[in-house]
Design a protein around this motif. Structure first.
Motif, short mmCIF file in Angstrom:
data_model
loop_
_atom_site.label_atom_id
_atom_site.label_comp_id
_atom_site.label_asym_id
_atom_site.label_seq_id
_atom_site.Cartn_x
_atom_site.Cartn_y
_atom_site.Cartn_z
N GLU A 56 0.81 -1.22 0.00
CA GLU A 56 0.00 0.00 0.00
C GLU A 56 0.84 1.27 0.00
N THR A 57 2.14 1.19 0.29
CA THR A 57 2.98 2.39 0.28
C THR A 57 3.87 2.46 -0.96
N TYR A 58 3.95 1.38 -1.72
CA TYR A 58 4.77 1.36 -2.94
C TYR A 58 4.16 2.28 -4.01
N LEU A 59 4.99 3.06 -4.67
CA LEU A 59 4.55 3.93 -5.76
C LEU A 59 4.94 3.30 -7.09
N ASP A 60 3.94 2.91 -7.85
CA ASP A 60 4.19 2.22 -9.12
C ASP A 60 4.70 3.20 -10.18
N ARG A 61 5.50 2.67 -11.09
CA ARG A 61 6.05 3.42 -12.23
C ARG A 61 6.88 4.62 -11.77
N TRP A 62 7.69 4.39 -10.77
CA TRP A 62 8.54 5.44 -10.21
C TRP A 62 9.80 5.59 -11.06
N VAL A 63 10.16 6.83 -11.37
CA VAL A 63 11.37 7.12 -12.13
C VAL A 63 12.33 7.91 -11.24
N SER A 64 13.58 7.50 -11.23
CA SER A 64 14.59 8.24 -10.49
C SER A 64 15.83 8.38 -11.36
N GLY A 65 16.67 9.35 -11.04
CA GLY A 65 17.89 9.54 -11.82
C GLY A 65 18.81 10.56 -11.19
N ASP A 66 20.09 10.41 -11.46
CA ASP A 66 21.07 11.39 -10.99
C ASP A 66 22.39 11.19 -11.73
N VAL A 67 23.26 12.17 -11.58
CA VAL A 67 24.60 12.12 -12.16
C VAL A 67 25.59 12.44 -11.04
N VAL A 68 26.61 11.60 -10.90
CA VAL A 68 27.62 11.85 -9.87
C VAL A 68 29.00 11.81 -10.52
N ARG A 69 29.90 12.58 -9.93
CA ARG A 69 31.31 12.57 -10.35
C ARG A 69 32.14 12.15 -9.16
N TRP A 70 32.93 11.09 -9.36
CA TRP A 70 33.61 10.47 -8.23
C TRP A 70 34.84 9.72 -8.72
N ASP A 71 35.98 10.02 -8.13
CA ASP A 71 37.21 9.27 -8.39
C ASP A 71 37.55 9.22 -9.88
N GLY A 72 37.42 10.36 -10.56
CA GLY A 72 37.76 10.43 -11.97
C GLY A 72 36.74 9.86 -12.93
N THR A 73 35.58 9.49 -12.41
CA THR A 73 34.54 8.88 -13.23
C THR A 73 33.24 9.66 -13.09
N THR A 74 32.51 9.81 -14.21
CA THR A 74 31.17 10.37 -14.17
C THR A 74 30.19 9.25 -14.44
N VAL A 75 29.21 9.10 -13.57
CA VAL A 75 28.21 8.04 -13.71
C VAL A 75 26.83 8.66 -13.70
N ALA A 76 26.08 8.42 -14.79
CA ALA A 76 24.68 8.82 -14.86
C ALA A 76 23.83 7.57 -14.63
N ARG A 77 22.83 7.70 -13.77
CA ARG A 77 21.97 6.57 -13.44
C ARG A 77 20.51 6.97 -13.59
N VAL A 78 19.74 6.17 -14.31
CA VAL A 78 18.29 6.34 -14.36
C VAL A 78 17.65 4.99 -14.07
N ALA A 79 16.52 5.03 -13.38
CA ALA A 79 15.84 3.79 -12.99
C ALA A 79 14.34 3.95 -13.15
N HIS A 80 13.70 2.85 -13.52
CA HIS A 80 12.24 2.82 -13.67
C HIS A 80 11.74 1.60 -12.92
N THR A 81 10.81 1.80 -11.98
CA THR A 81 10.31 0.71 -11.15
C THR A 81 8.83 0.50 -11.41
N VAL A 82 8.44 -0.77 -11.65
CA VAL A 82 7.05 -1.11 -11.91
C VAL A 82 6.62 -2.27 -11.03
N ARG A 83 5.34 -2.40 -10.83
CA ARG A 83 4.78 -3.51 -10.07
C ARG A 83 4.93 -4.78 -10.90
N ASP A 84 5.35 -5.86 -10.25
CA ASP A 84 5.54 -7.14 -10.90
C ASP A 84 4.95 -8.22 -10.00
N GLY A 85 3.63 -8.38 -10.07
CA GLY A 85 2.96 -9.33 -9.18
C GLY A 85 3.06 -8.86 -7.74
#
Length: 237
Positions: A144-173
């Motif tokens: 009852e607290t889960y939010l379906d079809r949630w999108v998250s994302g960010d970009v971080v720079r760390w230790d000489g590396t740039t990492v972009a992350r995006v995620a999409h979460t959906v209900r699966d049973g």
């Protein structure tokens, strides 16, 4: 489950975003010590890169960690060379001894595949807890607290590396399914694209509490703490 690339990205994301492991450990330690004031040792299950271990060692007593991912433990050993760390499955590990407190945080319990495995994991935690000791588990979201079809994302720079992350979460049973995409960019290697999928069970509060009771733990749910998901705390009877 968290290979070498995933472990590096996990560390980079949480380090660069300033995840406050100390504050989280303080919340958990407060709940442990409220129920067991003389607690003197901690086992952190699914410890990952070991972010909570130093704080637990200071707040409660000597800490040890268990994780299923060897690459995550490699990072933890680099940062915590004096802390005993063990490769093991939360559902069935056996260290042959018990602790004042056993913790499982950051919703790692959600990675079991059903209620039978949830009960097996909590029973394993209880077997490693002293009589009168405390088990603390941070759940994944409830249905009852889960939010379906949630999108998250960010970009971080760390230790000489740039990492972009995006995620999409959906209900699966009776679970959530998160698809994560990473773009890793370095000056020497250019850009790489990696993907991973995380499936986490959406157990009810009643299912968690039943797993605790079956394991000989008297459960109490502490709402809204940590990431808002709350914390299940049980004393071994």
């Amino acid at each position: 489950m968290y290979g070498a690339d995933s472990a590096r990205f996990y560390e980079a994301q949480h380090t660069a975003r300033g995840k406050d492991y100390r504050a989280e450990a303080e919340v958990v330690a407060r709940e442990v010590l409220r129920r067991r004031p003389d607690a003197s040792s901690v086992l952190d299950v699914a410890c990952g890169t070991g972010g909570h271990l130093a704080a637990f060692g200071e707040l409660i007593g000597p800490a040890e960690g268990v994780d299923l991912s060897a690459p995550m433990l490699e990072i933890a050993r680099r940062d915590h060379p004096d802390v005993p760390l063990h490769l093991g499955d939360m559902r069935a590990f056996d260290l042959g001894r018990s602790f004042s407190a056993v913790t499982c945080l950051f919703a790692s319990i959600g990675y079991v595949t059903g209620e039978r495995e949830l009960r097996a994991a909590v029973a394993c935690f209880a077997r490693h807890t002293e009589p009168g000791g405390v088990v603390a588990v941070e759940p994944w979201w409830f249905p009852e607290t889960y939010l379906d079809r949630w999108v998250s994302g960010d970009v971080v720079r760390w230790d000489g590396t740039t990492v972009a992350r995006v995620a999409h979460t959906v209900r699966d049973g009776d679970a959530s399914r998160m698809e994560v995409h990473y773009l890793e960019a370095t000056a020497g290697s250019g850009v790489r694209h990696l993907t991973e999928v995380h499936r986490a069970m959406l157990f009810t509060r009643a299912q968690y509490e039943e797993a605790f009771r079956r394991a000989g733990l008297e459960p109490e749910y502490v709402p809204e703490v940590l990431s808002g998901r709350g914390l299940f705390v049980g004393v071994r009877i």
